[in-house]
Scaffold this motif. Structure first.
Motif, PDB file in Angstrom:
ATOM      1  N   PHE A  65       5.297   0.630  -4.943  1.00 25.24           N
ATOM      2  CA  PHE A  65       5.110   1.632  -3.694  1.00 25.24           C
ATOM      3  C   PHE A  65       4.499   2.934  -3.831  1.00 25.24           C
ATOM      4  O   PHE A  65       4.796   3.870  -4.240  1.00 25.24           O
ATOM      5  CB  PHE A  65       6.751   1.978  -3.333  1.00 25.24           C
ATOM      6  CG  PHE A  65       7.623   0.838  -3.201  1.00 25.24           C
ATOM      7  CD1 PHE A  65       7.347   0.038  -1.975  1.00 25.24           C
ATOM      8  CD2 PHE A  65       8.605   0.405  -3.767  1.00 25.24           C
ATOM      9  CE1 PHE A  65       8.240  -1.085  -1.762  1.00 25.24           C
ATOM     10  CE2 PHE A  65       9.330  -0.861  -3.670  1.00 25.24           C
ATOM     11  CZ  PHE A  65       9.159  -1.421  -2.500  1.00 25.24           C
ATOM     12  N   THR A  66       2.987   2.552  -4.161  1.00 21.10           N
ATOM     13  CA  THR A  66       2.119   3.716  -4.719  1.00 21.10           C
ATOM     14  C   THR A  66       1.490   4.140  -3.082  1.00 21.10           C
ATOM     15  O   THR A  66       1.563   3.608  -2.281  1.00 21.10           O
ATOM     16  CB  THR A  66       1.022   3.235  -5.359  1.00 21.10           C
ATOM     17  OG1 THR A  66       0.423   2.167  -4.770  1.00 21.10           O
ATOM     18  CG2 THR A  66       1.597   2.634  -6.678  1.00 21.10           C
ATOM     19  N   PRO A  67       0.836   5.571  -3.141  1.00 19.66           N
ATOM     20  CA  PRO A  67       0.339   6.053  -2.352  1.00 19.66           C
ATOM     21  C   PRO A  67      -0.864   5.159  -1.690  1.00 19.66           C
ATOM     22  O   PRO A  67      -1.203   5.062  -0.531  1.00 19.66           O
ATOM     23  CB  PRO A  67       0.074   7.416  -2.545  1.00 19.66           C
ATOM     24  CG  PRO A  67       0.834   7.697  -3.721  1.00 19.66           C
ATOM     25  CD  PRO A  67       1.290   6.330  -4.419  1.00 19.66           C
ATOM     26  N   SER A  68      -1.558   4.558  -2.478  1.00 14.98           N
ATOM     27  CA  SER A  68      -2.516   3.761  -2.183  1.00 14.98           C
ATOM     28  C   SER A  68      -2.411   2.444  -1.207  1.00 14.98           C
ATOM     29  O   SER A  68      -2.908   1.794  -0.531  1.00 14.98           O
ATOM     30  CB  SER A  68      -3.473   3.276  -3.313  1.00 14.98           C
ATOM     31  OG  SER A  68      -2.895   2.307  -4.262  1.00 14.98           O
ATOM     32  N   ARG A  69      -0.982   1.831  -1.511  1.00 15.52           N
ATOM     33  CA  ARG A  69      -0.525   0.685  -0.921  1.00 15.52           C
ATOM     34  C   ARG A  69       0.490   0.948   0.338  1.00 15.52           C
ATOM     35  O   ARG A  69       1.012   0.286   1.014  1.00 15.52           O
ATOM     36  CB  ARG A  69       0.407   0.021  -1.974  1.00 15.52           C
ATOM     37  CG  ARG A  69      -0.311  -0.688  -3.133  1.00 15.52           C
ATOM     38  CD  ARG A  69       0.096  -1.592  -3.771  1.00 15.52           C
ATOM     39  NE  ARG A  69       0.698  -2.655  -2.925  1.00 15.52           N
ATOM     40  CZ  ARG A  69       1.468  -3.533  -2.898  1.00 15.52           C
ATOM     41  NH1 ARG A  69       2.422  -3.456  -3.859  1.00 15.52           N
ATOM     42  NH2 ARG A  69       1.766  -4.644  -2.008  1.00 15.52           N
ATOM     43  N   ARG A  70       0.651   2.422   0.523  1.00 19.64           N
ATOM     44  CA  ARG A  70       1.586   2.985   1.501  1.00 19.64           C
ATOM     45  C   ARG A  70       1.086   2.121   3.138  1.00 19.64           C
ATOM     46  O   ARG A  70       1.981   1.612   3.540  1.00 19.64           O
ATOM     47  CB  ARG A  70       1.545   4.298   1.530  1.00 19.64           C
ATOM     48  CG  ARG A  70       2.670   4.481   2.545  1.00 19.64           C
ATOM     49  CD  ARG A  70       2.473   6.133   2.956  1.00 19.64           C
ATOM     50  NE  ARG A  70       3.088   6.884   3.806  1.00 19.64           N
ATOM     51  CZ  ARG A  70       4.537   7.193   3.453  1.00 19.64           C
ATOM     52  NH1 ARG A  70       5.101   7.030   2.508  1.00 19.64           N
ATOM     53  NH2 ARG A  70       5.051   7.473   4.701  1.00 19.64           N
ATOM     54  N   LEU A 130      13.342   2.605   0.619  1.00 18.93           N
ATOM     55  CA  LEU A 130      12.017   2.155   1.357  1.00 18.93           C
ATOM     56  C   LEU A 130      12.096   2.714   2.761  1.00 18.93           C
ATOM     57  O   LEU A 130      10.942   3.335   3.315  1.00 18.93           O
ATOM     58  CB  LEU A 130      11.990   0.780   1.231  1.00 18.93           C
ATOM     59  CG  LEU A 130      10.814  -0.065   2.050  1.00 18.93           C
ATOM     60  CD1 LEU A 130       9.355   0.478   1.447  1.00 18.93           C
ATOM     61  CD2 LEU A 130      10.907  -1.393   1.674  1.00 18.93           C
ATOM     62  N   GLU A 131      13.082   2.646   3.263  1.00 18.25           N
ATOM     63  CA  GLU A 131      13.165   3.111   4.698  1.00 18.25           C
ATOM     64  C   GLU A 131      12.899   4.532   4.897  1.00 18.25           C
ATOM     65  O   GLU A 131      12.188   4.996   5.794  1.00 18.25           O
ATOM     66  CB  GLU A 131      14.805   2.896   5.410  1.00 18.25           C
ATOM     67  CG  GLU A 131      14.962   1.596   5.335  1.00 18.25           C
ATOM     68  CD  GLU A 131      16.254   1.041   5.799  1.00 18.25           C
ATOM     69  OE1 GLU A 131      17.243   2.149   5.810  1.00 18.25           O
ATOM     70  OE2 GLU A 131      17.049   0.108   5.907  1.00 18.25           O
ATOM     71  N   ARG A 132      13.262   5.282   3.889  1.00 15.80           N
ATOM     72  CA  ARG A 132      13.034   6.869   3.985  1.00 15.80           C
ATOM     73  C   ARG A 132      11.445   7.284   3.686  1.00 15.80           C
ATOM     74  O   ARG A 132      11.012   7.863   4.293  1.00 15.80           O
ATOM     75  CB  ARG A 132      13.874   7.575   3.029  1.00 15.80           C
ATOM     76  CG  ARG A 132      15.249   7.609   3.618  1.00 15.80           C
ATOM     77  CD  ARG A 132      16.290   8.119   2.551  1.00 15.80           C
ATOM     78  NE  ARG A 132      17.524   8.336   3.160  1.00 15.80           N
ATOM     79  CZ  ARG A 132      18.592   8.669   2.422  1.00 15.80           C
ATOM     80  NH1 ARG A 132      18.618   9.038   1.056  1.00 15.80           N
ATOM     81  NH2 ARG A 132      19.911   8.828   2.827  1.00 15.80           N
TER      82      ARG A 132
END
Length: 160
Positions: A65-70, A130-132
């Protein structure tokens, strides 16, 4: 599936070399759970089961759950939410990941029931996080959101 491969700039053979079917693009079924279970194994001596789970959630933030994969994850969750078959597949993957957490905690010497409860609380915290995280600002990191969710889940469980 040929359309998917072509749009990705791949031939059909290359696509199937990496993915068993088109759903695997979303679920990466061939990956190991090492990114999740290694932090549990590496938790300091004397860590509680939930301390070890917290380390796994931190690792999830660093590995998955990284910024690049967001952007991909946001789209992925929307596709899953709109498709009952994919929801079922996602639930099965979640069960497998929870079982991996239980196994990792058992290998640390925690009793079966303790390991199961901690893993289930960790899985619930991960789902909430994950939802948040998806609804939060793009610069919010997953790890702190997950830790906060774990603290809330733990506190709520204590009030039951």
């Amino acid at each position: 599936m040929i359309d998917i491969a072509q749009r990705a700039g791949l031939g059909k053979t290359t696509f199937f070399r990496h993915f068993q079917d088109k759903r695997e693009v979303l679920f990466h079924g061939g990956e190991t759970d090492d990114w999740l279970v290694d932090p549990i194994a590496e938790a300091p001596e004397g860590s509680t089961p939930l301390d070890a789970i917290a380390r796994a959630l931190d690792a999830a933030g660093a590995a998955v759950f990284t910024p690049s994969r967001r952007p991909f994850i946001v789209r992925r969750q929307a596709v899953i939410a709109a498709n009952p078959e994919l929801q079922e597949r996602d639930a099965l993957k979640s069960l497998r990941l929870t079982a991996s957490l239980v196994d990792a905690l058992r290998r640390r010497g925690f009793p079966e029931l303790t390991a199961r409860v901690a893993a289930e609380l960790g899985a619930l915290a991960s789902t909430i996080a994950l939802e948040r995280w998806i609804r939060s600002d793009a610069d919010v990191e997953f790890g702190p959101v997950a830790r906060h969710a774990l603290d809330e889940v733990q506190a709520s469980a204590g009030r039951c």
